[in-house]
Design a protein around this motif. Structure first.
Motif, short mmCIF file in Angstrom:
data_model
loop_
_atom_site.label_atom_id
_atom_site.label_comp_id
_atom_site.label_asym_id
_atom_site.label_seq_id
_atom_site.Cartn_x
_atom_site.Cartn_y
_atom_site.Cartn_z
N CYS A 219 -15.89 51.11 15.50
CA CYS A 219 -14.87 52.03 16.01
C CYS A 219 -14.52 51.68 17.45
O CYS A 219 -15.40 51.51 18.28
CB CYS A 219 -15.37 53.47 15.91
N ASN A 220 -13.21 51.60 17.74
CA ASN A 220 -12.75 51.30 19.10
C ASN A 220 -12.28 52.55 19.81
O ASN A 220 -11.75 52.49 20.91
CB ASN A 220 -11.64 50.25 19.07
N GLY A 221 -12.42 53.70 19.13
CA GLY A 221 -12.12 54.98 19.77
C GLY A 221 -10.65 55.28 19.97
O GLY A 221 -10.30 56.14 20.76
N CYS A 222 -9.74 54.62 19.24
CA CYS A 222 -8.31 54.76 19.54
C CYS A 222 -7.67 56.02 18.95
O CYS A 222 -6.58 56.40 19.34
CB CYS A 222 -7.53 53.53 19.08
N ARG A 223 -8.34 56.61 17.98
CA ARG A 223 -7.87 57.86 17.37
C ARG A 223 -6.58 57.75 16.58
O ARG A 223 -5.90 58.74 16.33
CB ARG A 223 -7.75 58.97 18.43
N ALA A 224 -6.23 56.53 16.17
CA ALA A 224 -5.05 56.36 15.31
C ALA A 224 -5.25 57.13 14.01
O ALA A 224 -4.29 57.65 13.43
CB ALA A 224 -4.81 54.89 15.02
N LEU B 213 -4.19 60.69 14.47
CA LEU B 213 -2.74 60.80 14.60
C LEU B 213 -2.06 60.69 13.24
O LEU B 213 -1.25 61.54 12.87
CB LEU B 213 -2.25 59.69 15.54
N ARG C 40 -16.28 61.52 20.27
CA ARG C 40 -16.10 60.40 21.18
C ARG C 40 -16.71 60.69 22.53
O ARG C 40 -16.29 61.63 23.21
CB ARG C 40 -14.59 60.24 21.35
N PRO D 36 -17.34 58.08 25.34
CA PRO D 36 -17.32 56.66 25.71
C PRO D 36 -18.49 56.22 26.59
O PRO D 36 -19.06 55.16 26.38
CB PRO D 36 -16.00 56.50 26.45
N TYR E 64 -19.21 57.03 19.17
CA TYR E 64 -17.93 57.06 18.45
C TYR E 64 -18.22 57.36 16.99
O TYR E 64 -18.71 56.49 16.28
CB TYR E 64 -17.22 55.70 18.55
N TRP F 107 -4.58 52.73 8.77
CA TRP F 107 -4.26 52.58 10.19
C TRP F 107 -5.44 52.11 11.03
O TRP F 107 -5.32 51.86 12.21
CB TRP F 107 -3.69 53.90 10.75
N THR G 201 -7.18 49.32 11.85
CA THR G 201 -7.15 47.86 11.68
C THR G 201 -8.41 47.19 12.21
O THR G 201 -8.59 45.99 12.02
CB THR G 201 -5.91 47.25 12.37
N VAL G 202 -9.29 47.94 12.89
CA VAL G 202 -10.54 47.32 13.32
C VAL G 202 -11.62 47.48 12.24
O VAL G 202 -12.77 47.10 12.43
CB VAL G 202 -11.06 47.90 14.67
#
Lengths: 177, 668
Positions: free
Chosen positions: A19-24, A27, A52, A54, A59, A126, A128-129
């Motif tokens: 997880c990169n934490g982007c919250r996509a 959304l 989250r 950081p 995450y 969504w 993508t990671v």
């Protein structure tokens, strides 16, 4: 009587290390469930939440599960690899003990429906990671009659205010209409 | 209903403690889009040139981009705008992270601060509830530390915090505003925030952001997502790795730093170390990075992992992105372990990662030259790393020599005198630049360095390759799927561009072609800054997912504003010109538009003059770089030319059309 049926089970695999934490995910979930579809978005309405922190490298994407009338008798708190997670961090319940998985204006509970009708849940699409991936398998299960969304909502209202009050309200509303 | 934007700004008067929610005019959105565009208009309307950076009348604007908070991938930037104490010009600095979308969800497009609070305060925005709160207990606290304390005391772990550290409180001219993994660093935003007595802005929002035509908008989003995946799987061949992919330069991922360490300058942007990179250093630095980097992280709604959580041994964790990885290391002629360690302090203090290391290296160079002496550095340790830590402390506290250095190299050199000015050699418009010194003039970069009003090359360049490709085959391969070009002619320019011979630098691309290229690159940055899009997915990398062809569709289906390429180009030109107008009013002229003297060894004065003359004309500016009456009229900016005439910047007859000239003369 429940019937035996072949059923596709969808499992979302959550890899918190990716997880990169982007919250996509939050959304797109809120956008998909807006009415009309995608007409608005608001992560506070999302049925997935990224817990989250950081600076502690925490995450955790968590999905909204069942609505719980009352909170658990006790609460849990995990420490994994030296990281202390928030109380009830991994719990999926929409429950009185916390603000997660409730509509911000009405307080009504939210529940993940795996984006019914879509190829795969949109949070997965969504992500993508690849912190979220989806697997499907077939299983033979006894299937209950599925409660419609409205029923789930109503049931929670009944739990909250009692059947009589809800019925009175519906009656009053129908008169107004 | 307003789409994509909320239609409301917050106006905060810090002197009187007044808070107002003000509806904005949809017409302004059409003309200036949002973010930088509408910020520039507000500065024009409300901050005349008499207003000093540290005047209570200076504004500090946090503007979310027009499409922030929509599902458009990577659209998360806050555009912070004020008058810079360092350049005395209108400055704008962008930060990614999570602030802009949260502000939108709270129901606001911008927060506009004016006045000064007598005591240190922070602003707490919780949807409709907005309050100014006491921050005296946060005085002197680090920027990251402050964010953590505030989230705890408000019991709002999901709130987003933009805060200043000690540098901002003490009005260090290159103080930053820090926000999670991001910061608005350039131009001294933090200094103005500190001057206003504002320690932090905290925001939590749980409202909806609407789209005008959702189905259309989502299809565009899906296309972008697919293209990002394609680009991630297919890096551009023939360019160095850092230019091959999308995102901000992937400094947190990349271990091979041969290119940066051997081509960029060390120390006070002086020394090139051509054979620096070797196996031992590569292994040591990789070890350092792997040991301290906990995770690669992203901004809101973005799959690119340009940032990282860094945990230096024995120090608190912080987040870093991009080239700050190397700026401290290289300024101090040290190693990566030092760089990642001191960056922790620098992030808490809140200083710009470009300017701060250069200011310190500049001070030590003056010391070596005998212009500054032992008396100026009482108690400074003798080891190199220790000196940098010592200097950073003096600067952010404005103690002793630190008080002078805190104004940046330009102003410090002036104050120190005694030949110090020659050491402040790496500035444009009084602001420190990337530590880069090259051999032969590049006409495209010459124009960008001269005329850029973001005053940072990384915020102007992009789109067009930095250098020609060696073979015709490679060039043909490159242009095959180069659909982002606004015009087919750019492909031909690139196809013909060679390393040697007639069609090589500095005479090719021709002056006219350079104008076109620079204008395209600049335009894309300006559009990003109004929409809130990260340059890393748009204006900065080659072949990005957002470009002039899909942006109009994003705007029309997202915000419900009728838009096409011509209209968008015109809008970007309008607020780009307004940025210039603000600066012209503050005295910016042709004499200020030049790269650092020593940026290129080999210069071509005649060509440079022709470049600037032609570009000014191309932009609709006169030979001083002042937008002409006609070009202002064409952009609907007559109010600017009226002001210019009133101030004597343009004369009544100047640039008037031939038909009008006789009648005006007659009147006189």
């Amino acid at each position: 009587m429940a019937e035996k049926k072949k059923k596709t089970i969808k499992t979302i695999k959550i890899n918190v290390d990716k997880c990169n934490g982007c919250r996509a995910c939050e959304l797109i979930c809120s956008a998909f469930h807006a009415a009309p579809k995608y007409s608005s978005n608001n992560p506070a309405r999302s049925r997935i939440r990224v817990i989250r922190e950081p600076l502690s490298d925490i995450y955790v994407p968590v999905y909204a599960g069942e609505y719980a009338v009352a909170e658990c008798a006790g609460r849990d708190k995990y420490t994994i690899d030296g990281k202390e997670y928030d109380e009830c961090a991994f719990c999926r319940a929409s429950c009185p003990s916390r603000g997660e998985f409730k509509e911000p204006d009405s307080g009504l509970p939210l529940k993940c429906d795996m984006c019914e009708g879509e190829e795969e849940p949109l949070c997965v699409k969504w992500c993508t990671v690849d912190a979220l991936t989806c697997e499907e398998r077939e299983e033979e299960v006894e299937e209950d009659v599925k409660m419609e969304d409205i029923e789930i909502g109503m049931a929670s209202m009944v739990d909250r205010y009692g059947l009589q009050k809800v019925m009175d309200t519906v009656a009053r509303m129908s008169k107004k209409a | 209903m307003r789409y994509a934007e909320t239609g409301f700004n917050l106006e905060i008067d810090l002197t009187r403690g007044n808070i107002e929610r003000v509806a904005t005019d949809p017409k302004d959105t059409e003309l200036y889009l949002g973010g930088l565009g509408t910020n520039a208009k507000i500065i024009w309307d409300r901050v005349p040139p008499e207003v000093e950076p540290f005047s209570p009348d200076n504004l500090l604007i946090f503007g979310a981009g027009l499409l922030c908070g929509t599902p458009a991938t990577g659209c998360n930037r806050t555009i912070v705008t004020t008058i810079s104490p360092q350049t005395k010009l209108m400055a704008f600095s962008m930060m990614g992270g999570f602030f802009a979308p949260e502000l939108k969800y709270a129901g606001y497009d911008k927060v506009i601060f004016r006045g000064k609070s007598p005591d240190l305060v922070y602003l707490w925005i919780n949807n409709d509830k907005v309050e100014i709160r006491d921050a005296s207990h946060l005085k002197g606290k680090g920027a990251v530390e402050t964010a953590e304390i505030i989230k705890k005391e408000l019991k709002e772990p999901k709130a987003q915090v933009a805060a200043i550290g000690l540098a901002g409180e003490n009005r260090v001219f290159f103080a930053s505003v820090e926000q999670g993994r991001s910061s608005a660093s350039r131009g001294g935003m933090g200094a103005v925030m500190g001057d206003k007595g504002l320690k932090a802005i905290v925001v939590r929002g749980t409202k909806d952001i609407n789209l005008a035509r959702p189905a259309e908008f989502m299809e565009l989003c899906n296309d972008v997502m697919e293209y990002i995946k394609f680009r991630n799987d297919n890096p551009i061949p023939g360019v160095m790795p850092i230019l091959a992919g999308l995102g901000s330069p992937q400094e947190m991922k990349v271990h091979d730093e041969k290119w940066h360490t051997e081509n960029f300058m060390w120390g006070n942007s002086r020394t090139r170390r051509k054979d620096f990179w070797n196996k031992e250093i590569a292994a040591e630095w990789m070890n350092t990075m792997d040991g301290m980097r906990k995770r690669l992280i992203s901004c809101y709604n973005c799959p690119m992992t340009c940032g990282a959580t860094i945990q230096p041994p024995g120090l608190p964790t912080y987040m870093m992105k991009c080239f700050t990885k190397l700026t401290y290391t290289m300024a101090a002629m040290s190693d990566l372990e030092f760089g990642l360690g001191i960056a922790q302090s620098a992030t808490e203090y809140g200083v710009d990662g470009f300017s701060a290391p250069q200011v310190m290296a500049f001070a030590l160079e003056l010391y070596e030259a005998g212009i500054l002496t032992d008396e100026d550095f009482p108690g400074m340790p003798s080891d190199n790393n220790g000196r940098f830590y010592w200097l950073l402390d003096r600067i952010v506290r404005r103690e002793g020599i630190g008080d002078i250095l805190a104004n940046g190299t330009y102003w410090a050199a002036k104050e120190i005198g005694n030949g110090a000015e020659a050491y402040a050699h790496n500035n444009i418009k009084k602001h420190e630049q990337l530590p880069l010194k090259l051999s032969m003039l590049n006409p495209i970069y010459f124009l960008m360095y001269c005329t850029g009003e973001k005053i940072n090359i990384t915020q102007i360049e992009g789109q067009f390759p930095q250098a020609p490709f060696a073979t015709k085959e490679e060039r043909e391969e490159f242009v095959k799927d180069w659909f982002q070009v606004p015009d087919e002619k750019f492909k031909q320019i690139f196809l013909d561009w060679e390393f040697r011979g007639e069609k090589s630098l500095p005479l090719y691309p021709t002056v006219q072609m350079c104008c076109d290229i620079v204008d395209w690159q600049e335009r894309m940055h300006y559009i990003d800054d109004a929409l809130g899009m990260c340059a890393g997915l748009s204006s900065f990398p080659l072949k990005p997912p957002y470009h002039i062809h899909n942006y109009p569709k994003f705007i029309s289906s997202g915000a419900g504003i009728d838009m096409d390429e011509a209209k968008l180009t015109q809008a970007a030109k309008r607020y780009r010109t307004l940025v210039r107008a603000n600066n012209i009013r503050r005295g910016l002229r042709r004499k200020d538009e030049k790269p650092p003297e020593d940026h290129w060894k080999k210069r071509f004065p005649e060509l440079e003059k022709e470049l600037l003359d032609t570009y000014y004309k191309f932009k609709g500016w006169n030979d001083q770089g002042i937008p002409t009456k006609e070009s202002l009229h064409e952009l609907g900016l007559d109010f600017v030319s009226e002001d210019f005439v009133k101030r004597g910047i343009l004369t009544d007859s100047q640039e008037a059309s031939p038909k009008e000239t006789p009648s005006k003369k007659e009147k006189e």
